[in-house]
Design a protein around this motif. Structure first.
Motif, short mmCIF file in Angstrom:
data_model
loop_
_atom_site.label_atom_id
_atom_site.label_comp_id
_atom_site.label_asym_id
_atom_site.label_seq_id
_atom_site.Cartn_x
_atom_site.Cartn_y
_atom_site.Cartn_z
N ALA A 140 0.85 -1.20 0.00
CA ALA A 140 0.00 0.00 0.00
C ALA A 140 0.88 1.25 0.00
CB ALA A 140 -0.91 -0.01 1.22
N LEU A 141 1.95 1.21 0.79
CA LEU A 141 2.88 2.34 0.85
C LEU A 141 3.52 2.58 -0.52
CD1 LEU A 141 4.19 4.38 2.80
CD2 LEU A 141 6.02 2.74 3.14
N MET A 142 3.93 1.49 -1.15
CA MET A 142 4.55 1.59 -2.49
C MET A 142 3.58 2.26 -3.46
SD MET A 142 6.13 -1.51 -4.75
CE MET A 142 4.64 -2.34 -5.24
N ALA C 42 -2.14 15.35 0.53
CA ALA C 42 -3.06 14.31 0.99
C ALA C 42 -2.37 12.94 0.96
CB ALA C 42 -4.31 14.28 0.11
N LEU C 43 -1.60 12.72 -0.09
CA LEU C 43 -0.87 11.45 -0.19
C LEU C 43 0.15 11.33 0.94
CD1 LEU C 43 -0.32 11.17 -4.05
CD2 LEU C 43 -1.88 9.86 -2.64
N GLY C 44 0.75 12.47 1.31
CA GLY C 44 1.69 12.48 2.43
C GLY C 44 1.01 12.02 3.71
N VAL C 48 1.80 8.69 6.07
CA VAL C 48 1.99 8.68 7.52
C VAL C 48 1.06 7.66 8.17
CG1 VAL C 48 1.74 10.06 9.62
CG2 VAL C 48 2.85 11.05 7.63
N LEU C 49 -0.20 7.66 7.74
CA LEU C 49 -1.17 6.70 8.30
C LEU C 49 -0.72 5.27 8.06
CD1 LEU C 49 -4.59 8.37 7.38
CD2 LEU C 49 -3.52 8.18 9.63
N ILE C 50 -0.21 5.01 6.84
CA ILE C 50 0.25 3.65 6.52
C ILE C 50 1.45 3.29 7.39
CG2 ILE C 50 1.25 2.19 4.73
CD1 ILE C 50 -0.45 3.69 2.71
#
Lengths: 262, 57, 167
Positions: A140-142, C42-44, C48-50
């Motif tokens: 998911a991070l990727m 927003a992706l940032g 962080v959440l991930i």
């Protein structure tokens, strides 16, 4: 191929005069169409369902023949991006920038497919569509990091600073890719470890063939998509540069005119 | 008898997941390919053929 | 492009492929498009959440023997336990009771909720929940199969191999 001027009506199988197709991409594309058909027969009809064992997957094992190949294709795509990004930072030629950008977009498509097929597998094999286990979390991070790469490219207007920033991000994002791959070995995960590492008796015959066939096919599909996507990126870069040149020329002309008045 | 029926129902639902996965993969790849090719044709118009080295002209 | 003729002087808007001077584009360097920047922000946040999830993910489950050894410190905190199902699971009211084993240590699990389709004896599972008050059973609220293709029912010896490689 005969050349076709815009006025002339192109034959049905002639290449579009403005398109990104070439003779090579046409040949590869034709081979791929046939290969995909054969693959679908092997994967869905010819290969046997997963047999004995307490956790035998039956027909569900067929999902693996697409899940693993698209995952490998997305690793490859991001690897190409990292390489092209490094080459851009070294050579500073726009071709490398185009290659990096094109590969990210194709890679994201394969990542989406990896997540989708993996989720279906997880639902039936594990009993969950999504779990925050190491492999899934890092994937998911990727996915989000490479989405960020595309967002960055849209955010920066100047082509050169965009290329530079994107190249740096393309390299940084790649740090996560080996983490995704080795997460199943480094940490405890719901996800099973790499199957290809120990092929022997665990997976056999036509099942193994379907998996390997799928992998080769996914990599060739990636290559074919890249031919088109890279050329598209290249054309966009050229058109953008041309627009920029025109704008600059106009501005210079205005400046000259203004100077002339004074 | 019931066991056989159960197995059949289970296999059928298996197949719907398998079919779903393959339809997603083939569908997404086909759609994306078409989108890239169409975008290429649109943007390609704005650039003379000689600047597109792969062009056969 | 080096093998192409220099077409820069053509009036059809020929392209200049040499890198543009920095001073020419300097004015443009500061300019950004704001909508994609917002997306980037927003992706940032999502990243962080991930990463917060990743902290959990690095210790995704405890094996049954570890869960027993750490019973005191775990108290009633929520965690995931992993082990292979021993014997047939028994249904009791709205829950199912079964024993899991790892590293020679057995734990009785009482699971309430839906069961995965492949849940049966001999399958490695991950259960999410906590020790019950007396510490005799593990109260599970989420049950997942830890699918491992290595495992084959006809090779019970493999269970031992799984246990050593499971860490």
């Amino acid at each position: 191929m005969t050349s076709s001027t815009p006025g002339q009506r192109a034959g049905r199988f002639d290449m579009h005069p403005d398109g990104t197709a070439s003779h090579g991409s046409r040949v590869l594309g034709s081979i791929l169409l046939i290969a995909v058909a054969i693959f679908l027969i092997v994967a869905l009809v010819a290969s046997p369902p997963d047999g004995a064992g307490a956790d035998a997957m039956g027909d569900m094992v067929r999902i693996m023949y697409v899940h693993v190949p698209v995952a490998i294709a997305c690793y490859t795509a991001f690897m190409v991006t990292a390489f092209a990004s490094a080459m851009y930072l070294w050579k500073r030629t726009e071709g490398w920038d185009c290659l990096a950008a094109a590969s990210v977009e194709v890679g994201i498509v394969f990542t989406v497919l990896t997540l989708a097929t993996g989720s279906i597998w997880g639902h039936t094999a594990w009993g969950t569509w999504w779990e925050w286990d190491p492999r899934l979390t890092s994937t998911a991070l990727m996915f989000v990091m490479y989405l960020g790469y595309l967002a960055l490219r849209r955010a920066v207007v100047d082509p050169q600073s965009r290329a530079k920033q994107a190249a740096v991000l393309g390299l940084i994002s790649f740090i996560n890719v080996p983490i995704v791959h080795y997460s199943v070995d480094w940490w405890r995960s719901l996800h099973q470890t790499a199957t290809i590492g120990r092929l022997d008796p665990t997976i056999d015959g036509l099942k193994l063939f379907a998996l390997l066939f799928g992998m080769v096919l996914a990599l060739l599909l990636y290559a074919w998509l890249m031919l088109h996507r890279f050329r598209l990126q290249w054309v966009e870069t050229q058109v953008e540069a041309k627009g920029l040149d025109t704008a600059l020329a106009e501005r210079r002309a205005e400046a000259v005119a203004d100077g002339g008045v004074r | 008898m019931i066991a056989v029926l159960n197995a059949m129902v289970l296999a059928a639902s298996d197949w719907s997941y398998v079919a779903g996965a393959y339809i997603i993969v083939v569908g997404v790849l086909a759609t994306y390919s078409a989108a890239v090719i169409i975008r290429g044709r649109k943007v390609g118009k704005q650039l003379p053929a000689k600047d597109r080295r792969w062009s056969s002209e | 492009m080096s093998d192409q003729p220099d077409d820069r002087d053509l009036d059809d808007g020929g392209l200049d492929l040499t890198p543009r001077d920095v001073d020419v584009t300097a004015k443009r360097n500061g300019r950004r498009r704001w909508a994609p920047l917002a997306v980037l922000g927003a992706l940032g946040v999502v990243i962080v959440l991930i990463l917060i999830q990743a902290g959990d993910a690095s210790m995704y489950f405890k094996n049954a023997d570890e869960a027993v050894a750490e019973k005191e410190t775990l108290g009633s905190t929520k965690f995931r336990i992993q082990g292979t199902v021993l014997g047939k699971p028994v249904s009791e009211h709205d829950s199912v009771v079964f024993t899991i084993q790892h590293g020679g240590v057995s734990v009785v699990v009482r699971h309430t909720g839906s069961e995965p389709a492949l849940f049966k004896a001999g399958v490695p599972v991950v259960a999410e929940g906590r020790w019950n008050d007396s510490g005799t059973e593990f109260d599970s609220e989420k049950l997942l199969i830890k699918h491992d293709e290595n495992y084959k029912e006809e090779h019970p010896g493999r269970v031992e191999a799984d246990e050593s490689s499971g860490t």
